[in-house]
Design a protein around this motif. Structure first.
Motif, PDB file in Angstrom:
ATOM      1  N   SER A 101       0.806  -1.223   0.000  1.00 42.25           N
ATOM      2  CA  SER A 101       0.000   0.000   0.000  1.00 42.25           C
ATOM      3  C   SER A 101       0.837   1.270   0.000  1.00 42.25           C
ATOM      4  CB  SER A 101      -0.924   0.008   1.226  1.00 42.25           C
ATOM      5  OG  SER A 101      -0.163  -0.059   2.424  1.00 42.25           O
ATOM      6  N   SER A 102       2.111   1.161   0.366  1.00 42.86           N
ATOM      7  CA  SER A 102       2.947   2.365   0.460  1.00 42.86           C
ATOM      8  C   SER A 102       3.890   2.534  -0.719  1.00 42.86           C
ATOM      9  CB  SER A 102       3.760   2.341   1.760  1.00 42.86           C
ATOM     10  OG  SER A 102       4.720   1.303   1.739  1.00 42.86           O
ATOM     11  N   TRP A 103       4.039   1.503  -1.538  1.00 38.50           N
ATOM     12  CA  TRP A 103       4.961   1.561  -2.670  1.00 38.50           C
ATOM     13  C   TRP A 103       4.206   1.608  -3.981  1.00 38.50           C
ATOM     14  CZ3 TRP A 103       9.897  -2.022  -2.651  1.00 38.50           C
ATOM     15  CH2 TRP A 103      10.965  -1.304  -2.086  1.00 38.50           C
ATOM     16  N   THR A 104       4.494   2.603  -4.802  1.00 35.16           N
ATOM     17  CA  THR A 104       3.965   2.657  -6.156  1.00 35.16           C
ATOM     18  C   THR A 104       4.875   1.839  -7.072  1.00 35.16           C
ATOM     19  OG1 THR A 104       5.257   4.604  -6.768  1.00 35.16           O
ATOM     20  CG2 THR A 104       3.123   4.982  -5.693  1.00 35.16           C
ATOM     21  N   SER A 105       4.463   1.643  -8.306  1.00 35.25           N
ATOM     22  CA  SER A 105       5.308   0.936  -9.264  1.00 35.25           C
ATOM     23  C   SER A 105       6.614   1.698  -9.494  1.00 35.25           C
ATOM     24  CB  SER A 105       4.564   0.748 -10.586  1.00 35.25           C
ATOM     25  OG  SER A 105       4.189   1.992 -11.141  1.00 35.25           O
ATOM     26  N   LYS A 106       6.552   3.020  -9.402  1.00 38.53           N
ATOM     27  CA  LYS A 106       7.757   3.829  -9.542  1.00 38.53           C
ATOM     28  C   LYS A 106       8.723   3.574  -8.387  1.00 38.53           C
ATOM     29  CE  LYS A 106       9.295   8.601 -10.270  1.00 38.53           C
ATOM     30  NZ  LYS A 106       8.856  10.021 -10.406  1.00 38.53           N
ATOM     31  N   ASP A 107       8.185   3.427  -7.174  1.00 39.06           N
ATOM     32  CA  ASP A 107       9.029   3.121  -6.014  1.00 39.06           C
ATOM     33  C   ASP A 107       9.702   1.761  -6.192  1.00 39.06           C
ATOM     34  OD1 ASP A 107       8.365   5.474  -4.606  1.00 39.06           O
ATOM     35  OD2 ASP A 107       6.516   4.550  -3.860  1.00 39.06           O
ATOM     36  N   LEU A 108       8.955   0.802  -6.697  1.00 44.29           N
ATOM     37  CA  LEU A 108       9.501  -0.538  -6.909  1.00 44.29           C
ATOM     38  C   LEU A 108      10.596  -0.506  -7.969  1.00 44.29           C
ATOM     39  CD1 LEU A 108       9.214  -3.487  -6.035  1.00 44.29           C
ATOM     40  CD2 LEU A 108       7.516  -3.781  -7.844  1.00 44.29           C
ATOM     41  N   ASP A 109      10.375   0.246  -9.038  1.00 45.63           N
ATOM     42  CA  ASP A 109      11.398   0.384 -10.076  1.00 45.63           C
ATOM     43  C   ASP A 109      12.656   1.035  -9.514  1.00 45.63           C
ATOM     44  OD1 ASP A 109       9.708  -0.739 -11.943  1.00 45.63           O
ATOM     45  OD2 ASP A 109       9.081   1.180 -12.804  1.00 45.63           O
ATOM     46  N   ARG A 110      12.468   2.027  -8.648  1.00 45.89           N
ATOM     47  CA  ARG A 110      13.614   2.699  -8.039  1.00 45.89           C
ATOM     48  C   ARG A 110      14.399   1.726  -7.169  1.00 45.89           C
ATOM     49  NH1 ARG A 110      17.892   5.738  -8.193  1.00 45.89           N
ATOM     50  NH2 ARG A 110      18.320   6.915  -6.285  1.00 45.89           N
ATOM     51  N   ALA A 111      13.696   0.920  -6.377  1.00 52.64           N
ATOM     52  CA  ALA A 111      14.369  -0.068  -5.541  1.00 52.64           C
ATOM     53  C   ALA A 111      15.144  -1.067  -6.393  1.00 52.64           C
ATOM     54  CB  ALA A 111      13.350  -0.793  -4.671  1.00 52.64           C
ATOM     55  N   ALA A 112      14.540  -1.481  -7.509  1.00 51.25           N
ATOM     56  CA  ALA A 112      15.220  -2.414  -8.408  1.00 51.25           C
ATOM     57  C   ALA A 112      16.495  -1.793  -8.964  1.00 51.25           C
ATOM     58  CB  ALA A 112      14.273  -2.815  -9.541  1.00 51.25           C
TER      59      ALA A 112
END
Length: 263
Positions: free
Chosen positions: A233-244
């Motif tokens: 709920s706190s991570w957008t797809s953009k956040d996930l891409d950034r983490a990757a």
């Protein structure tokens, strides 16, 4: 390719220094001797830029000319730095500063885990904006249930991966098929972009991305993985891409070091 850190918005970032360090990172055990043309290909920098960087590193002693041929090798000062960095460190101690950097850049919880048989075991963990209950240091999970385990499976040679999957105790046929499909997806994802993502953790409340800390299609004695995750709920797809993206950068730095520690 030897990735070069960059931050165009950071006025204190010294691009020339980053380029020089990228040149040094090109040298590893399979590639102890390189020509400037090979360095240019691996860094993505122009040949004239690489030559100027290499000339400076030669004059400073960090690179030396190979005894025969047109190649270059790492010089004594660089070897001394590597020895000083690795002496007395184990894998968690080596990884911890990089884990903190991942946490600072993504806000996600970061975990270092290692394979033990058919399970992954967490040996170091930094919590982000949330804490997953009942998962302190030392938690164990089957390889095919967590992103770290899937990352390890995805990086193994095909025969080793099949052996590892066969050893997982999973008597429920339907569940086994779902998990095999999950492994297949992880293999494809890792081949495509170098990461493995999993969004069905803890009833879908937790999303994570992971990378193996060893070279693809190898089977080292110790198989480490690095994970970054957060509440779905706190991570957008953009956040996930950034983490990757951050994990891929970190993997490029840690894989050679982990291999050296294993010797």
């Amino acid at each position: 390719m030897c990735s070069m850190a960059s931050n165009k918005d950071d006025r204190t970032f010294v691009t020339a220094l980053a380029r020089g360090l990228a040149v040094l990172r090109c040298f590893d055990r399979p590639r102890i001797e390189l020509t400037t043309a090979e360095i240019a290909r691996r860094t993505g920098l122009s040949q004239p830029t690489v030559w100027r960087l290499c000339y400076t590193l030669i004059e400073s002693g960090y690179l030396v000319r190979a005894p025969a041929g047109a190649g270059l090798r790492i010089g004594a000062p660089a070897l001394t730095l590597g020895y000083a960095a690795a002496r007395g460190l184990d894998a968690p101690a080596l990884a911890l500063p990089y884990m903190q950097r991942i946490l600072d850049r993504t806000g996600g919880s970061t975990t270092l885990s290692v394979r033990q048989g058919s399970e992954m075991v967490a040996v170091e963990q930094l919590n982000g904006d949330f804490v997953v209950r009942d998962q302190p240091i030392g938690w164990r999970a089957p390889l095919d249930t967590v992103s770290a385990g899937l990352a390890v499976l995805a990086a193994l040679p095909a025969t080793a991966r099949e052996t590892a999957i066969a050893a997982i105790d999973n008597p429920d046929a339907a569940r086994r098929e779902r998990h095999l499909a999950r492994v297949d997806t992880a293999v494809r994802d890792f081949a495509r972009d170098g990461t493995v993502r999993l969004g069905q953790i803890l009833d879908g409340r937790y999303t994570a991305v992971a990378v193996p800390l060893f070279e693809k299609d190898t089977e080292p004695k110790q198989q480490w993985a690095l994970t970054c995750g957060a509440l779905t709920s706190s991570w957008t797809s953009k956040d996930l891409d950034r983490a990757a993206e951050v994990l891929i950068e970190t993997r490029a730095l840690l894989v050679p070091a982990f291999a050296a520690l294993a010797e």
